[in-house]
Design an enzyme around this catalytic site. Sequence first.
Site, PDB file in Angstrom:
ATOM      1  N   ASP A  46     -32.936 -18.810  -4.343  1.00  0.00           N
ATOM      2  CA  ASP A  46     -31.760 -18.161  -3.777  1.00  0.00           C
ATOM      3  C   ASP A  46     -30.490 -18.916  -4.154  1.00  0.00           C
ATOM      4  O   ASP A  46     -30.541 -20.129  -4.428  1.00  0.00           O
ATOM      5  CB  ASP A  46     -31.867 -18.099  -2.249  1.00  0.00           C
ATOM      6  CG  ASP A  46     -32.956 -17.153  -1.776  1.00  0.00           C
ATOM      7  OD1 ASP A  46     -33.272 -16.201  -2.509  1.00  0.00           O
ATOM      8  OD2 ASP A  46     -33.493 -17.363  -0.669  1.00  0.00           O
ATOM      9  N   TYR A  74     -41.076 -28.133  -1.644  1.00  0.00           N
ATOM     10  CA  TYR A  74     -39.696 -27.973  -1.210  1.00  0.00           C
ATOM     11  C   TYR A  74     -39.317 -29.054  -0.199  1.00  0.00           C
ATOM     12  O   TYR A  74     -40.148 -29.478   0.619  1.00  0.00           O
ATOM     13  CB  TYR A  74     -39.494 -26.618  -0.521  1.00  0.00           C
ATOM     14  CG  TYR A  74     -39.673 -25.427  -1.406  1.00  0.00           C
ATOM     15  CD1 TYR A  74     -38.599 -24.921  -2.152  1.00  0.00           C
ATOM     16  CD2 TYR A  74     -40.897 -24.772  -1.497  1.00  0.00           C
ATOM     17  CE1 TYR A  74     -38.765 -23.800  -2.959  1.00  0.00           C
ATOM     18  CE2 TYR A  74     -41.061 -23.649  -2.298  1.00  0.00           C
ATOM     19  CZ  TYR A  74     -39.994 -23.176  -3.029  1.00  0.00           C
ATOM     20  OH  TYR A  74     -40.154 -22.064  -3.822  1.00  0.00           O
ATOM     21  N   ASP A  88     -31.270 -17.479   6.956  1.00  0.00           N
ATOM     22  CA  ASP A  88     -30.591 -18.638   6.376  1.00  0.00           C
ATOM     23  C   ASP A  88     -29.093 -18.497   6.606  1.00  0.00           C
ATOM     24  O   ASP A  88     -28.654 -17.719   7.462  1.00  0.00           O
ATOM     25  CB  ASP A  88     -30.929 -18.798   4.883  1.00  0.00           C
ATOM     26  CG  ASP A  88     -30.441 -17.638   4.023  1.00  0.00           C
ATOM     27  OD1 ASP A  88     -29.765 -16.720   4.557  1.00  0.00           O
ATOM     28  OD2 ASP A  88     -30.713 -17.637   2.801  1.00  0.00           O
ATOM     29  N   ARG A 180     -37.499 -19.536   4.043  1.00  0.00           N
ATOM     30  CA  ARG A 180     -36.659 -18.928   5.080  1.00  0.00           C
ATOM     31  C   ARG A 180     -37.513 -18.321   6.187  1.00  0.00           C
ATOM     32  O   ARG A 180     -37.217 -18.464   7.383  1.00  0.00           O
ATOM     33  CB  ARG A 180     -35.785 -17.827   4.483  1.00  0.00           C
ATOM     34  CG  ARG A 180     -34.621 -18.304   3.679  1.00  0.00           C
ATOM     35  CD  ARG A 180     -33.774 -17.125   3.250  1.00  0.00           C
ATOM     36  NE  ARG A 180     -34.384 -16.342   2.174  1.00  0.00           N
ATOM     37  CZ  ARG A 180     -34.159 -15.060   1.963  1.00  0.00           C
ATOM     38  NH1 ARG A 180     -33.373 -14.364   2.775  1.00  0.00           N
ATOM     39  NH2 ARG A 180     -34.714 -14.435   0.947  1.00  0.00           N
TER      40      ARG A 180
END
Length: 234
Positions: A46, A74, A88, A180
Amino acid sequence: MEQLSQSFVEGALLLVDKPLGWTSFDVVNKLKKLTRTKVGHSGTLDPLATGLLICCTGKKTRELARLQGLTKVYAAVFRLGATSPSDDLETEPVQQRPYEFIHEALLQETAKQFLGMQQQIPPKFAAIKKHGVPLYRHARRGVEVDVEPRTIQILRFEIVSVHLPFVHVEITCSSGTYIRALARDFGKKLGCGAYLFALRRLAIGPYRVEQARTIFEWENYIRQALNQLPDASS
């Protein structure tokens, strides 16, 4: 110039550290202009995320399907005590809730509950399509659509540090996992709500972000290589 362009046509794997604010397609389009050949990437990040994006050029794009299936690592920051329509910072946080009762032992215990195979409902603002239209377009129009869950696997969910309302985590997961959505579901389990505040992809399979160049470093590298090539007419 033809010599370098041909090497990209034959195929190269480029590890890019995607900057904040760029879409994955921004990176691909930039590399297309620089390498003068087709370019693809192995998994979208993103615009609000940074980190490792694997891009392939020319004939190497045939390997994208294999690369897309690799596990991902991540580093993320979850913000407790509120939710967000997009899960988010793309949308304004809503539904402020108390989070002062949260303690590290509860966070650790809750994280363990997410390990293993499970069904995850993608965010309403995801790029996947429903009736041929990306979910985020439906969401921006205020249209409610049913989103089918996807099978994912969380291999590691580590609470790295806690500075309430912020929780720093590291996650190793299967391809197709939405961090997310994980932040959203983590907040639901805790009972205080949560959304994704920051995200950085550290690894895809054996490839690490430390091995990557920024898009600006790739631009300089390719331009310098072009300037160093011998003149074909000499």
